[in-house]
Structure formats: C-alpha cells, structure tokens
Design a protein around this motif. Structure first.
Motif, PDB file in Angstrom:
ATOM      1  N   LEU A  28       0.830  -1.198   0.000  1.00 50.12           N
ATOM      2  CA  LEU A  28       0.000   0.000   0.000  1.00 50.12           C
ATOM      3  C   LEU A  28       0.871   1.257   0.000  1.00 50.12           C
ATOM      4  N   PRO A  29       0.359   2.335  -0.557  1.00 49.42           N
ATOM      5  CA  PRO A  29       1.139   3.571  -0.621  1.00 49.42           C
ATOM      6  C   PRO A  29       1.234   4.254   0.736  1.00 49.42           C
ATOM      7  N   ASP A  30       2.199   5.147   0.838  1.00 50.38           N
ATOM      8  CA  ASP A  30       2.319   6.005   2.015  1.00 50.38           C
ATOM      9  C   ASP A  30       1.448   7.229   1.758  1.00 50.38           C
ATOM     10  N   LEU A  31       0.329   7.295   2.445  1.00 51.32           N
ATOM     11  CA  LEU A  31      -0.625   8.389   2.267  1.00 51.32           C
ATOM     12  C   LEU A  31      -0.582   9.376   3.427  1.00 51.32           C
ATOM     13  N   SER A  32       0.429   9.249   4.278  1.00 48.49           N
ATOM     14  CA  SER A  32       0.490  10.056   5.501  1.00 48.49           C
ATOM     15  C   SER A  32       0.635  11.552   5.240  1.00 48.49           C
ATOM     16  N   SER A  33       1.148  11.930   4.093  1.00 50.58           N
ATOM     17  CA  SER A  33       1.318  13.358   3.818  1.00 50.58           C
ATOM     18  C   SER A  33       0.066  13.986   3.202  1.00 50.58           C
ATOM     19  N   ILE A  34      -0.929  13.176   2.916  1.00 53.47           N
ATOM     20  CA  ILE A  34      -2.162  13.688   2.307  1.00 53.47           C
ATOM     21  C   ILE A  34      -3.189  13.879   3.415  1.00 53.47           C
ATOM     22  N   THR A  35      -3.523  15.133   3.696  1.00 51.40           N
ATOM     23  CA  THR A  35      -4.415  15.439   4.813  1.00 51.40           C
ATOM     24  C   THR A  35      -5.478  16.450   4.392  1.00 51.40           C
ATOM     25  N   GLY A  36      -6.430  16.656   5.270  1.00 51.79           N
ATOM     26  CA  GLY A  36      -7.431  17.705   5.096  1.00 51.79           C
ATOM     27  C   GLY A  36      -8.191  17.628   3.792  1.00 51.79           C
ATOM     28  N   ALA A  37      -8.351  18.786   3.164  1.00 56.18           N
ATOM     29  CA  ALA A  37      -9.134  18.877   1.922  1.00 56.18           C
ATOM     30  C   ALA A  37      -8.521  18.042   0.804  1.00 56.18           C
ATOM     31  N   GLU A  38      -7.187  17.959   0.770  1.00 62.30           N
ATOM     32  CA  GLU A  38      -6.533  17.131  -0.246  1.00 62.30           C
ATOM     33  C   GLU A  38      -6.884  15.658  -0.044  1.00 62.30           C
ATOM     34  N   ALA A  39      -6.930  15.207   1.194  1.00 60.06           N
ATOM     35  CA  ALA A  39      -7.295  13.815   1.489  1.00 60.06           C
ATOM     36  C   ALA A  39      -8.745  13.546   1.096  1.00 60.06           C
ATOM     37  N   GLU A  40      -9.619  14.505   1.371  1.00 61.12           N
ATOM     38  CA  GLU A  40     -11.023  14.337   0.989  1.00 61.12           C
ATOM     39  C   GLU A  40     -11.175  14.246  -0.529  1.00 61.12           C
ATOM     40  N   PHE A  42      -8.868  13.370  -2.749  1.00 61.29           N
ATOM     41  CA  PHE A  42      -8.253  12.146  -3.252  1.00 61.29           C
ATOM     42  C   PHE A  42      -9.105  10.933  -2.882  1.00 61.29           C
ATOM     43  N   LEU A  43      -9.694  10.930  -1.694  1.00 62.80           N
ATOM     44  CA  LEU A  43     -10.586   9.835  -1.306  1.00 62.80           C
ATOM     45  C   LEU A  43     -11.768   9.753  -2.262  1.00 62.80           C
ATOM     46  N   LEU A  76      -7.126   6.413   3.660  1.00 65.33           N
ATOM     47  CA  LEU A  76      -7.469   7.839   3.601  1.00 65.33           C
ATOM     48  C   LEU A  76      -8.632   8.162   4.530  1.00 65.33           C
ATOM     49  N   ALA A  77      -9.662   7.333   4.496  1.00 68.21           N
ATOM     50  CA  ALA A  77     -10.862   7.596   5.299  1.00 68.21           C
ATOM     51  C   ALA A  77     -10.619   7.414   6.788  1.00 68.21           C
ATOM     52  N   ASP A  86     -19.764   4.781   9.097  1.00 69.31           N
ATOM     53  CA  ASP A  86     -21.003   5.369   8.576  1.00 69.31           C
ATOM     54  C   ASP A  86     -20.732   6.655   7.790  1.00 69.31           C
ATOM     55  N   ASP A  87     -19.877   7.524   8.325  1.00 62.24           N
ATOM     56  CA  ASP A  87     -19.546   8.766   7.613  1.00 62.24           C
ATOM     57  C   ASP A  87     -18.811   8.477   6.312  1.00 62.24           C
ATOM     58  N   TYR A  88     -17.907   7.525   6.353  1.00 61.86           N
ATOM     59  CA  TYR A  88     -17.153   7.118   5.168  1.00 61.86           C
ATOM     60  C   TYR A  88     -18.120   6.649   4.070  1.00 61.86           C
ATOM     61  N   ASP A  89     -19.038   5.785   4.434  1.00 68.05           N
ATOM     62  CA  ASP A  89     -20.008   5.283   3.447  1.00 68.05           C
ATOM     63  C   ASP A  89     -20.919   6.387   2.932  1.00 68.05           C
ATOM     64  N   SER A  90     -21.478   7.179   3.831  1.00 63.08           N
ATOM     65  CA  SER A  90     -22.459   8.181   3.394  1.00 63.08           C
ATOM     66  C   SER A  90     -21.820   9.335   2.628  1.00 63.08           C
ATOM     67  N   ARG A  91     -20.625   9.747   3.024  1.00 63.78           N
ATOM     68  CA  ARG A  91     -19.987  10.907   2.379  1.00 63.78           C
ATOM     69  C   ARG A  91     -19.234  10.563   1.095  1.00 63.78           C
TER      70      ARG A  91
END
Length: 159
Positions: A28-40, A42-43, A76-77, A86-91
């Motif tokens: 799996l990739p290192d996603l630790s540097s992707i946060t906040g709005a960028e993470a949302e 990309f997710l 990411l989620a 639940d938030d992950y699924d609904s959003r």
C-alpha cells in the motif's frame, strides 16, 4: 493416494487464512502526507475509481488493483480523515454509487481509473501481490483493529 491428496488439499486450504478470504494483498502507498481537503478530494477520486472499475464495462481492473484502490481508500478515510464507517459510506461511497445513475458517469470517470492507480503506485503502492499473503492478512487485521479502537467512544468515570 486420492485420500492423501484430498487431505493435503484440505489442510493447505485451512492453513491459509489470507487465501481463504479471497482477497489479494498488495503493497500500500504512504498516504500520511495527504491530509485535510486534499485527502477528501483524493478519497473521492479513489472511491469513484473503485465504483466505476467495478461497474462500468471497459474499465475493469485486476484483483490486485482493486485491493490497491479499496485499501488506499480505507487508509485515507480511517487514518487520514478519521471518519467513522457510517460517515465514510455516506460521504464517499453513497455519492459514488449515486453517480452510476447518471448515464455519462462511466464515460466521464472511467478514463480516470488508471491515472488514479498510477498515482497510488507513485506514492509507493503496487499492482503486484505481496509474496507473503498470510503476513499481509495479519497486518491488515491489526490495522483494522486499530481503526475500530479509535472509533470506540471513550469511557469516562462518573460519580
């Protein structure tokens, strides 16, 4: 001899928990540097790539690529955005599946599947199965247990 082969086959199947669940584990990739709005953002992209590749003709992917998408989305989620299931699924999954109701979604989003996979690979992920699937299975169980522990409400003492 037939009994021996049947016994050996059964023993091997029972001794392989990672293979028994049917999932193929990948680096799996290192996603630790992707946060906040960028993470949302990309997710949303990763989830849509998963839904499109699973439901749109012409954009199918391998089992290894599917694991790369789904497990990266989970990271990411759950790790980066700290979302409940639940938030992950609904959003994220709800809107991605809703997009399938629009006839243009496959044609518009389908070409983005491979670039999304490419980005995950650039971040350290792989399209190849890990050589030790049992160890990968165990590592995933630990990761999921840590996410479950984060989601548990904290107990406080009351007088």
């Amino acid at each position: 001899m037939k009994t021996f082969l049947a016994t050996l086959t059964t023993t091997l199947l029972l001794a392989s928990p990672a293979l028994a669940d049917g999932k193929i584990y990948v680096q799996l990739p290192d996603l630790s540097s992707i946060t906040g709005a960028e993470a949302e953002a990309f997710l949303s992209e990763v989830v849509l790539a998963n839904v499109v590749s699973s439901n749109c003709t012409g954009y199918e992917i391998t089992d290894e690529e599917w694991s790369l998408l789904t497990d990266s989305a989970d990271i990411l989620a759950r790790e980066q955005l700290r979302l409940s299931v639940d938030d992950y699924d609904s959003r994220f999954y709800g809107p991605a599946f809703d997009a399938l109701d629009r006839p243009e979604t496959c044609d518009q989003a389908g070409p983005g599947v491979q670039p999304t996979l490419d980005r995950l690979v650039e971040l350290g992920g792989s399209r190849e199965a890990l050589p030790d699937q049992d160890a990968a299975y165990e590592a995933e169980q630990v990761r999921h247990a840590s996410w479950d522990a984060m989601e548990q409400p904290r107990k406080t003492k009351t007088k």
